[in-house]
Design a protein around this motif. Structure first.
Motif, PDB file in Angstrom:
ATOM      1  N   ILE A 188       1.057  -0.712  13.139  1.00 42.48           N
ATOM      2  CA  ILE A 188       0.249   0.237  12.368  1.00 42.48           C
ATOM      3  C   ILE A 188       0.307   1.597  13.037  1.00 42.48           C
ATOM      4  CG2 ILE A 188      -2.088   0.788  11.603  1.00 42.48           C
ATOM      5  CD1 ILE A 188      -2.634  -2.199  11.497  1.00 42.48           C
ATOM      6  N   ARG A 189       0.739   2.592  12.283  1.00 36.05           N
ATOM      7  CA  ARG A 189       0.842   3.933  12.838  1.00 36.05           C
ATOM      8  C   ARG A 189      -0.467   4.682  12.604  1.00 36.05           C
ATOM      9  NH1 ARG A 189       5.980   4.892  14.291  1.00 36.05           N
ATOM     10  NH2 ARG A 189       7.615   3.613  13.385  1.00 36.05           N
ATOM     11  N   GLN A 233      -2.582   8.481  12.616  1.00 38.50           N
ATOM     12  CA  GLN A 233      -2.423   9.927  12.472  1.00 38.50           C
ATOM     13  C   GLN A 233      -3.828  10.519  12.420  1.00 38.50           C
ATOM     14  OE1 GLN A 233       0.272  11.289   9.371  1.00 38.50           O
ATOM     15  NE2 GLN A 233      -1.021  13.058   8.973  1.00 38.50           N
ATOM     16  N   HIS A 276      -5.826   5.332  11.030  1.00 41.26           N
ATOM     17  CA  HIS A 276      -4.908   4.280  10.597  1.00 41.26           C
ATOM     18  C   HIS A 276      -5.631   3.311   9.672  1.00 41.26           C
ATOM     19  CE1 HIS A 276      -6.092   1.538  14.256  1.00 41.26           C
ATOM     20  NE2 HIS A 276      -7.072   1.737  13.431  1.00 41.26           N
ATOM     21  N   VAL A 277      -4.876   2.379   9.112  1.00 48.38           N
ATOM     22  CA  VAL A 277      -5.463   1.339   8.276  1.00 48.38           C
ATOM     23  C   VAL A 277      -6.383   0.493   9.150  1.00 48.38           C
ATOM     24  CG1 VAL A 277      -4.987  -0.723   6.920  1.00 48.38           C
ATOM     25  CG2 VAL A 277      -3.510   1.277   6.691  1.00 48.38           C
ATOM     26  N   ARG A 327      -6.139   0.203   3.182  1.00 46.88           N
ATOM     27  CA  ARG A 327      -4.704   0.365   2.957  1.00 46.88           C
ATOM     28  C   ARG A 327      -4.320   1.818   3.181  1.00 46.88           C
ATOM     29  NH1 ARG A 327      -3.483  -0.345  -3.421  1.00 46.88           N
ATOM     30  NH2 ARG A 327      -1.552   0.644  -2.726  1.00 46.88           N
ATOM     31  N   SER A 328      -3.036   2.064   3.299  1.00 44.97           N
ATOM     32  CA  SER A 328      -2.557   3.429   3.517  1.00 44.97           C
ATOM     33  C   SER A 328      -2.577   4.223   2.221  1.00 44.97           C
ATOM     34  CB  SER A 328      -1.141   3.400   4.092  1.00 44.97           C
ATOM     35  OG  SER A 328      -0.260   2.765   3.177  1.00 44.97           O
ATOM     36  N   TRP A 345      -6.291   9.421   0.994  1.00 45.70           N
ATOM     37  CA  TRP A 345      -7.698   9.131   0.701  1.00 45.70           C
ATOM     38  C   TRP A 345      -8.470  10.429   0.452  1.00 45.70           C
ATOM     39  CZ3 TRP A 345     -10.293   4.407   0.400  1.00 45.70           C
ATOM     40  CH2 TRP A 345      -9.493   3.273   0.634  1.00 45.70           C
ATOM     41  N   ILE A 401      -3.571   8.583   5.380  1.00 42.86           N
ATOM     42  CA  ILE A 401      -3.574   7.406   6.256  1.00 42.86           C
ATOM     43  C   ILE A 401      -2.196   6.759   6.164  1.00 42.86           C
ATOM     44  CG2 ILE A 401      -4.608   5.161   6.736  1.00 42.86           C
ATOM     45  CD1 ILE A 401      -6.424   7.490   7.368  1.00 42.86           C
ATOM     46  N   PRO A 402      -1.400   6.805   7.231  1.00 40.05           N
ATOM     47  CA  PRO A 402      -0.022   6.273   7.169  1.00 40.05           C
ATOM     48  C   PRO A 402       0.001   4.752   7.071  1.00 40.05           C
ATOM     49  CG  PRO A 402      -0.574   6.928   9.404  1.00 40.05           C
ATOM     50  CD  PRO A 402      -1.734   7.350   8.549  1.00 40.05           C
TER      51      PRO A 402
END
Length: 546
Positions: free
Chosen positions: A437-438, A440, A462-463, A519-520, A523, A545-546
């Motif tokens: 999970i990335r 940002q 992140h998620v 989820r990415s 948002w 959100i990546p």
């Protein structure tokens, strides 16, 4: 047995033990592969009344019979649900929900994906707009105890390693031992002749153990659950459980075949051994990563060729490592070594090509391959194979220029590295190839038309769960505190409606809280600031959100 032979056997056993311990240890940190794609109710949603059922939709097939869905209220008390059953397709599972009162609730789920890996997670939702509570804190409390005991995962990893090692030794080394003939077998000694039987028995034991510990892991149990008949029944009804039981039956058949192979003509032995061996290898490929790829039959076949080539190559190395010098010096031993060398020239390119294709497909290329444990272990395996090929080149040189007996020491080195490669391969099977999970982090200054400024920071971005901080500067730079503030998030493109963010006041014009992104996506964040009892301002931003 000579002193040197005893040293070689001890080194091989030590390599097996150390590698088995490594594989068992890495199994304790396994992350499964199926990922939650959507849910009903939606994570973080606010409902006017409780949902009639919980529906979980995943991005790959799951074993609905082993699924677990539990519901907790704000006091972390479990609420009884209906038994989880398969949903509208093979990727979904559903459970009925009793009538719920107002409050915050946490859904904790655990499923087994079709590749035999267990994944768990959770999300919260709210019934009634007047209810309040920290959904993420509730999830953290409720998720305790939803994973199998570390001992279960350790022994499941060991069983997996012994299974791979025994099938390689049985099908690979066993084949070359039978091809050596009776004269070479007499020179080689009893231990060399008994290797196929020992490998076949180990395959039976490891297959039984894999079935037992897979069941205990699937129900998030302890070692005692591995020996529970009710767990056996649940697991036997799944695809993974059926394949593991099938492996047990095939292993028993191979034990019987090894016991009577001297009394069978080659015309009967070879086709029977080929069919049973191929079916046994299929049980390894069909419960691994290839089963999640599309089209699955093609990639299972690619993995099958990969395992078969490994068995021919590494299994042969194990057999020749246990062959005494006198047997290698004999004409029968030398002829067998030359045959193995020719077959290795075919098997090695197959191993490299099929392994490379699987790596490319699972990782979707080579970008970011060092970002995951799976990718790093794949690179370790590649490096070990490169070392093994370098030594193999020396062995082939000695075989062609000198004699089969002269390559004995290099073959020992190849066999030891081969055992480690099998261990790394067994460990790779338990790891997810997906990118991690990335994150940002987000920081932005928002301004309203009346001069209100909000400095928003969110991390890790992140998620999952994130922490948000909001610092407000009222119009004109006033230090007077605002009357109040609320926040909400939504993902319009993903069909996720607005849900509130629980905030608490840390100080004058400073608010913080936790927000969960299931989820990415892009948002939408909205802040509703009550500047004064009579004035309300809305500030909006898009949080990626990546």
């Amino acid at each position: 047995m000579t002193r040197t032979s005893r040293w070689v056997l001890s080194a091989l056993l030590a390599a097996i033990a150390l590698t088995g311990t490594f594989v068992g240890g890495t199994a304790g940190t396994v992350v499964a592969h199926a990922a939650l794609q959507s849910s009903t109710p939606v994570a973080n949603s606010v409902l006017e009344q409780g949902p009639p059922q919980i529906v979980l939709q995943f991005d790959e097939g799951i074993e609905a019979g082993l699924a677990s869905i539990t519901l907790f209220d704000g006091e972390v008390h479990q609420i009884g649900l209906g038994k989880p059953v398969a949903g509208s397709d093979a990727n979904s599972v559903t459970a009925t929900v009793p009538e719920l009162g107002e409050g915050v609730y946490a859904v904790i789920w655990r499923v087994t994906s079709v590749d035999g890996h267990v994944v768990d997670g959770g999300f919260s939702f709210q019934v009634g707009k007047g209810a309040g509570g920290d959904g993420q804190a509730l999830i953290d409390q409720a998720r305790r105890g939803v994973r199998a005991a570390p001992a279960v995962r350790f022994w499941y990893g060991v069983a997996r390693y012994v299974g791979y090692l025994s099938v390689v030794a049985l099908l690979g080394a066993g084949w070359w031992i039978t091809q050596g003939g009776a004269a070479l077998a007499r020179l080689a000694g009893r231990r060399w002749r008994q290797l196929p039987l020992v490998a076949a028995v180990l395959l039976v034991l490891s297959s039984v153990a894999a079935f037992l510990f897979f069941g205990a892991e699937a129900v998030a149990g302890s070692l005692s659950d591995a020996f529970s008949p009710s767990v056996w029944g649940d697991v036997a009804g799944t695809r993974t459980g059926a394949l593991l039981l099938g492996r047990v039956g095939l292993a028993v058949a191979l034990v019987a075949l090894v016991g009577v192979h001297r009394r069978l003509p080659q015309g009967t032995l070879v086709p029977v051994a080929f069919v049973i061996g191929l079916c046994t290898l299929y049980t390894f490929s069909a419960v691994g990563h290839p089963n999640t790829l599309h089209p699955a039959p093609v990639w299972i076949a690619v993995d099958l060729f990969h395992l078969a080539a490994i068995a021919i190559w590494l299994g042969g190395l194990i057999a020749f490592a246990l062959l005494p010098r006198a047997a290698l010096a004999d004409d029968a031993g030398a002829q067998l070594a030359k045959r193995f060398s020719r077959w290795a020239l075919i098997a090695v390119p197959v191993v490299v090509a099929t392994g490379g294709a699987l790596t490319w497909k699972l990782n979707r290329g080579l970008d970011g391959i060092t970002d995951t444990d799976w990718g790093r272990e794949v690179l370790i395996k590649v490096a070990l194979v490169a070392v093994l090929l370098a030594i193999a080149g020396r062995s082939r040189f000695l075989l062609r220029r000198r004699s089969a007996a002269s390559m004995r020491y290099t073959v020992w080195g190849e066999a030891l590295i081969g055992l480690v490669i099998v261990g790394v391969a067994a460990s790779i099977v338990s790891l997810p190839p997906e990118q991690p999970i990335r994150a940002q982090s987000y920081a932005e200054e928002l301004a309203a038309t009346n001069g209100l400024i909000a400095l928003v920071s969110l991390g890790p971005g992140h998620v999952g769960s994130n922490e948000i901080h909001i610092n407000l500067t009222p119009p004109g730079g006033s230090l007077a505190p605002v009357a109040g503030m609320t926040a909400r998030v939504a993902l319009p493109d993903g069909g996720i409606p607005e849900s509130p963010v629980t905030l608490k006041q840390e100080g004058p014009n400073h608010y913080s809280g936790a927000v969960t992104f299931p989820r990415s996506g892009a948002w939408r964040l909205e802040l509703i600031v009550q500047v004064t009892p009579s004035e309300t301002q809305s500030l909006k931003a898009v949080v990626p959100i990546p």
